[in-house]
Scaffold this motif. Structure first.
Motif, short mmCIF file in Angstrom:
data_model
loop_
_atom_site.label_atom_id
_atom_site.label_comp_id
_atom_site.label_asym_id
_atom_site.label_seq_id
_atom_site.Cartn_x
_atom_site.Cartn_y
_atom_site.Cartn_z
N ARG A 163 -12.22 1.99 4.51
CA ARG A 163 -11.35 2.03 3.35
C ARG A 163 -11.17 0.65 2.77
O ARG A 163 -11.29 -0.36 3.48
CB ARG A 163 -10.01 2.66 3.70
N ASP A 164 -10.88 0.62 1.47
CA ASP A 164 -10.55 -0.62 0.77
C ASP A 164 -9.25 -0.33 0.01
O ASP A 164 -9.27 0.24 -1.09
CB ASP A 164 -11.68 -1.01 -0.19
N ASN A 165 -8.14 -0.69 0.60
CA ASN A 165 -6.84 -0.35 -0.01
C ASN A 165 -6.62 -1.11 -1.32
O ASN A 165 -5.91 -0.62 -2.20
CB ASN A 165 -5.71 -0.63 0.96
N ASP A 166 -7.21 -2.28 -1.46
CA ASP A 166 -7.06 -3.02 -2.72
C ASP A 166 -7.68 -2.25 -3.88
O ASP A 166 -7.23 -2.36 -5.02
CB ASP A 166 -7.70 -4.39 -2.61
N LYS A 167 -8.73 -1.48 -3.59
CA LYS A 167 -9.42 -0.71 -4.61
C LYS A 167 -9.01 0.76 -4.60
O LYS A 167 -9.53 1.55 -5.38
CB LYS A 167 -10.93 -0.82 -4.43
N LEU A 204 -20.37 8.59 0.38
CA LEU A 204 -19.35 9.25 -0.42
C LEU A 204 -18.18 8.31 -0.64
O LEU A 204 -17.86 7.49 0.23
CB LEU A 204 -18.86 10.52 0.27
N SER A 205 -17.55 8.46 -1.78
CA SER A 205 -16.34 7.70 -2.09
C SER A 205 -15.21 8.66 -2.42
O SER A 205 -15.44 9.73 -2.98
CB SER A 205 -16.58 6.77 -3.29
N CYS A 206 -14.02 8.25 -2.08
CA CYS A 206 -12.81 9.00 -2.42
C CYS A 206 -11.88 8.03 -3.12
O CYS A 206 -11.42 7.05 -2.52
CB CYS A 206 -12.17 9.54 -1.15
N ALA A 207 -11.65 8.29 -4.40
CA ALA A 207 -10.81 7.42 -5.21
C ALA A 207 -9.44 8.05 -5.36
O ALA A 207 -9.32 9.24 -5.67
CB ALA A 207 -11.44 7.20 -6.57
N ALA A 210 -0.27 4.35 -4.20
CA ALA A 210 -1.10 3.42 -3.43
C ALA A 210 -1.70 4.14 -2.23
O ALA A 210 -0.99 4.79 -1.45
CB ALA A 210 -0.25 2.25 -2.95
N LEU A 211 -3.02 4.04 -2.10
CA LEU A 211 -3.69 4.74 -1.01
C LEU A 211 -3.25 4.21 0.35
O LEU A 211 -3.34 4.93 1.36
CB LEU A 211 -5.20 4.62 -1.17
N ALA A 268 -9.04 14.08 1.98
CA ALA A 268 -7.68 14.56 2.05
C ALA A 268 -6.78 13.41 2.48
O ALA A 268 -7.21 12.52 3.22
CB ALA A 268 -7.58 15.71 3.05
N ALA A 269 -5.53 13.45 2.03
CA ALA A 269 -4.60 12.37 2.33
C ALA A 269 -3.26 12.94 2.78
O ALA A 269 -2.85 14.02 2.33
CB ALA A 269 -4.40 11.47 1.10
N ASP A 270 -2.62 12.22 3.65
CA ASP A 270 -1.30 12.63 4.15
C ASP A 270 -0.55 11.38 4.58
O ASP A 270 -1.16 10.48 5.18
CB ASP A 270 -1.46 13.59 5.33
N ARG A 271 0.73 11.32 4.29
CA ARG A 271 1.50 10.15 4.69
C ARG A 271 1.58 10.06 6.21
O ARG A 271 1.46 8.98 6.78
CB ARG A 271 2.89 10.19 4.07
N VAL A 272 1.74 11.20 6.86
CA VAL A 272 1.79 11.25 8.33
C VAL A 272 1.12 12.56 8.76
O VAL A 272 1.78 13.59 8.86
CB VAL A 272 3.23 11.19 8.87
#
Length: 123
Positions: free
Chosen positions: A72-76, A20-23, A28-29, A97-101
């Motif tokens: 993860r690949d932060n460049d992509k 699975l991929s999460c774009a 910026a991720l 899901a994403a969260d700063r903290v």
């Protein structure tokens, strides 16, 4: 604000693999820790895996430890979930899901969520 889109779900046989991929878009991720969760019909959302901001630390749910791998690949602006040795009980909708903290890596309380991708594993 960050927008997340999952892809890579589908049908697999027991013992098979999927990735699975999460774009991410909008931000910026690398600003976010990312988790994968899954939800089967009639069940609560379950923690699968999480990764910190630069990929140094990873966390896994007991049900997937040793079979799944998060990276993860932060460049992509991408996060991956490599799923091996799949079992029928892995069948679910998978969400990133994403969260700063994150308050907790394991709780489904992340700020941003994708729409999910269906994974079905046949026996």
């Amino acid at each position: 604000q960050v927008r997340l889109v999952e892809s890579g779900g589908g049908l697999a046989q027991a013992g098979g693999s999927l990735r699975l991929s999460c774009a991410a878009s909008g931000r910026a991720l690398s600003d976010f820790a990312v988790g994968w969760f899954r939800q089967a019909p009639g069940q609560e959302r379950q923690f699968v895996a999480a990764i910190d901001w630069n990929g140094r630390y990873t966390y896994y749910g007991d049900d997937v430890k040793g079979r799944f791998s998060i990276s993860r690949d932060n460049d992509k602006n991408l996060v991956y979930l490599e799923m091996n040795s799949l079992k029928p009980e892995d069948t679910a909708v998978y969400y990133c899901a994403a969260d700063r903290v994150p308050r907790s890596w394991h709780l489904a309380e992340y700020d941003y969520w994708g729409q999910g991708t269906q994974v079905t594993v046949s026996s």
